[in-house]
Design an enzyme around this catalytic site. Structure first.
Site, PDB file in Angstrom:
ATOM      1  N   MET A  74       0.862  -1.173   0.000  1.00  0.00           N
ATOM      2  CA  MET A  74       0.000   0.000   0.000  1.00  0.00           C
ATOM      3  C   MET A  74       0.897   1.221   0.000  1.00  0.00           C
ATOM      4  SD  MET A  74      -1.851   0.172   3.691  1.00  0.00           S
ATOM      5  CE  MET A  74      -0.998   0.232   5.260  1.00  0.00           C
ATOM      6  N   ARG A 114      -3.522  -2.722  10.832  1.00  0.00           N
ATOM      7  CA  ARG A 114      -3.265  -2.278  12.201  1.00  0.00           C
ATOM      8  C   ARG A 114      -3.385  -3.424  13.195  1.00  0.00           C
ATOM      9  NH1 ARG A 114      -6.218   3.651  11.457  1.00  0.00           N
ATOM     10  NH2 ARG A 114      -4.304   4.679  10.737  1.00  0.00           N
ATOM     11  N   HIS A 167       4.544   2.322  12.632  1.00  0.00           N
ATOM     12  CA  HIS A 167       3.940   1.535  11.559  1.00  0.00           C
ATOM     13  C   HIS A 167       2.418   1.697  11.509  1.00  0.00           C
ATOM     14  CE1 HIS A 167       5.932  -2.239   9.588  1.00  0.00           C
ATOM     15  NE2 HIS A 167       5.521  -1.366   8.708  1.00  0.00           N
ATOM     16  N   GLU A 168       1.875   1.937  10.330  1.00  0.00           N
ATOM     17  CA  GLU A 168       0.431   1.971  10.092  1.00  0.00           C
ATOM     18  C   GLU A 168      -0.303   2.949  11.000  1.00  0.00           C
ATOM     19  OE1 GLU A 168      -0.169   0.660   7.468  1.00  0.00           O
ATOM     20  OE2 GLU A 168       1.540  -0.677   7.322  1.00  0.00           O
ATOM     21  N   GLY A 169       0.292   4.107  11.209  1.00  0.00           N
ATOM     22  CA  GLY A 169      -0.346   5.135  12.026  1.00  0.00           C
ATOM     23  C   GLY A 169       0.344   5.278  13.365  1.00  0.00           C
TER      24      GLY A 169
END
Length: 611
Positions: free
Chosen positions: A158, A314, A458-460
């Site tokens: 992504m 997440r 990672h991822e936010g």
């Protein structure tokens, strides 16, 4: 691996009773026996193909030779073994080559790979990418792209962040302009030409698979040729590295997606992390400038469609952080049992004539081990519970499914953030148990810490998760999600009150839950977001500790229901971890919540020049 297997078995079967899912039509072909068979396979592959090479991929980092990214041979072998196992599509329909496993079983089984070597396991985003296409893509996109990711032929990424924008997706500048050229009867979707740069793309370039499918966020210009400001103009596009036809065959033409550089990281060194240029002209595609991309869903719905992928990612990051925490715990436990040093405190404790004892006999070492156990096993309980909510949301009936989806919305920020903070602390304690040796590369615990440090980003990031929790999740639908969580926690409190051993903990959790509820109202008392969210991270820390106390209390109820006399040492261990969490961890929430209640502005109002 044996410690992980016994813990996962207890949580899945004795606590969550996942075998009951086999009563539902989707999982009718499954049973405890099929779940165990999946675990056996994953545990074996993780032990043989991943664990022995965890250090190898850490020291032999990916490098670019000018034409391709070079990875050690063990990475290819591990990925192939993983793809051959069918785990890429474990929870998918039979029609897609999947096993129709419950997601909770898939998540637990994937834990073996993350525990063995999180840096080798590059498949997380492939499954999440394909799932996003299943939700928002056309039937042709699903058949061509998602199916070939699930079968292991292709990998997925992504591509969200950009160098100038970071996590602020409203500021992305990648453009996607309609491509008027219609060659070879392309039916893969509305075709666009993309130009822009994307940063921090995990597995963005490699030779592990014959193709890489990038899911890219970009903006479609308006009639005036300008990009729409904010997030409303963001759309989602499939941008393959190699162009393909509608049969899923490579056309032999490379798309204009170019590696601009590899990021050299503190941890997760075995996974390539890239800066990618789209449409720079290094690999010109006939028909005009720009990389070919296919619109997924409707224009302007990119974030909505991408978030199908991000929420799953997440939870996966929470599991990765958990497994690194547990890997460090197991390593430091083994070390503490065999390393002799010092003598017990007390009578004769300084008598040099006495033989040194294993350091696990020292109270402070026990404290550090118990903290790691409470963090790691508690985080695993949380993530498996959330994974079960995914299954409930997909396969339960009516109101039960709606409640599961709502509860999952509230818990997802915690499922990602809490393990990434506290299992990192577990890794720090694992280093401390090893003493000076833990700081060297002679032992694995320093690598576990380095690998885990990424997961808070990672991822936010933590700040993003906290703002999502306090700014949106606990307030959505008039606070319905928070009320449902309170109702669910209170059910555990009432269950625990039936056990004299747990009554004190139950009352303590009830007070903590009430304090979180009151603090939530106080934070928003004047409806000023800049005040309410000024201390969102301390709020999330307190919220997370309350949720983990609930997890441990519920687990403890299951322990006592099955082993009231605590005759099994593992039962004693789980009860000890419960006691530790309530006596050492839950009392922390008072200070965290106090600054939120006060809407304390010390940090927010700090003058810039005062730093």
């Amino acid at each position: 691996m044996s410690n992980l297997r016994s813990t996962a078995d207890f949580l899945l079967h004795d606590w969550l009773d996942v075998s009951r899912l086999a009563q539902r039509e989707r999982f009718a072909d499954h049973s405890r026996e099929t779940f165990d068979a999946v675990f056996d396979t994953c545990e074996r592959i993780a032990r043989e193909k991943f664990a022995p090479f965890n250090r190898t991929v850490d020291v032999e980092e990916p490098h670019f030779d000018g034409e391709r990214v070079i990875l050690p041979r063990c990475t290819y072998d591990a990925r192939q073994a993983y793809a051959d196992s069918g785990m890429l599509s474990a929870a998918q329909d039979y029609e897609l080559g999947g096993m129709q496993l419950p997601y909770v079983v898939e998540a637990a089984a994937n834990g073996f790979f993350a525990c063995a070597s999180v840096s080798i396991n590059t498949s997380m985003l492939t499954s999440a990418n394909a799932n996003a296409i299943l939700v928002a893509g056309s039937p042709v996109q699903q058949r061509v792209f998602a199916a070939n990711e699930f079968n292991g032929r292709w990998a997925g990424t992504m591509a969200l962040s950009e160098p100038q924008a970071g996590s602020s997706l409203s500021d992305i500048a990648t453009r996607a302009e309609p491509d008027g050229v219609d060659f070879e009867g392309d039916v893969l979707g509305p075709r666009y030409r993309l130009r822009g740069n994307k940063m921090w793309i995990s597995a963005g370039e490699h030779e592990l698979t014959e193709n890489i499918v990038h899911l890219v966020l970009a903006k479609i210009p308006g009639a005036d040729g300008k990009l729409v400001p904010g997030v409303k103009g963001i759309s989602l596009f499939i941008v393959p590295k190699q162009l393909v036809n509608e049969q899923g065959e490579l056309t032999g033409e490379r798309n204009d997606v170019a590696l601009a550089g590899l990021n050299h990281k503190l941890g997760w060194r075995g996974t390539t992390n890239t800066l990618l240029n789209f449409g720079e002209g290094r690999y010109p595609v006939r028909g005009g400038p720009g990389a070919i991309g296919y619109l997924v869903g409707q224009p302007g719905e990119g974030l909505k469609n991408m978030f199908h992928m991000m929420n799953e990612a997440r939870i996966a990051i929470g599991m990765a952080a958990t497994m690194l925490g547990l890997a460090g715990y197991y390593a430091s436990l083994d070390y503490a049992k065999t390393r002799t040093q010092g003598r017990p405190v007390g009578v004769g404790g300084k008598d040099a004539a006495q033989a040194p004892v294993a350091i696990i006999e020292h109270a402070d070492v026990k404290r550090m081990l118990l903290a790691q156990k409470a963090y790691g096993e508690g985080a695993l309980a949380l993530n498996l519970y959330c994974a079960l909510l995914v299954d409930e949301g997909r396969t339960a009936a009516g109101e039960q499914a709606e409640r599961a989806r709502l509860l999952l919305e509230v818990l997802t920020p915690i499922a990602k953030s809490w393990p990434s903070e506290w299992c990192l602390e577990a890794n720090s304690l694992a280093i401390q148990v090893h003493g000076g040796y833990g700081y060297t590369r002679d032992f694995p615990v320093e690598q576990y810490w380095r690998d885990n440090r990424l997961n808070m980003i990672h991822e936010g990031t933590h700040g993003i998760q906290a703002a999502d929790l306090l700014g949106r999740k606990v307030r959505m639908q008039g606070g319905a999600g928070l009320m449902l969580l309170a109702e669910t926690v209170n059910a555990t409190i009432q269950k625990a009150m039936a056990h004299a051993r747990l009554a004190g903990h139950a009352n303590q959790l009830a007070r903590a839950l009430a304090d979180v509820g009151a603090t939530t109202k106080a934070a928003w008392a004047n409806e000023q977001p800049e005040e309410a969210l000024a201390n969102a991270v301390p709020y999330m820390q307190a919220f997370g500790h309350t949720v983990l106390a609930w997890m441990w209390l519920d687990v403890a109820c299951s322990v006592l229901s099955r082993d009231a006399t605590l005759s099994d040492p593992q039962s004693v261990g789980r009860m000890g971890a419960t006691d530790y969490f309530f006596q050492y961890e839950l009392p922390r929430i008072g200070a965290w919540l106090q600054v939120v209640k006060e809407r304390n502005m010390v940090c927010a109002q700090m003058p810039l020049d005062a730093f």
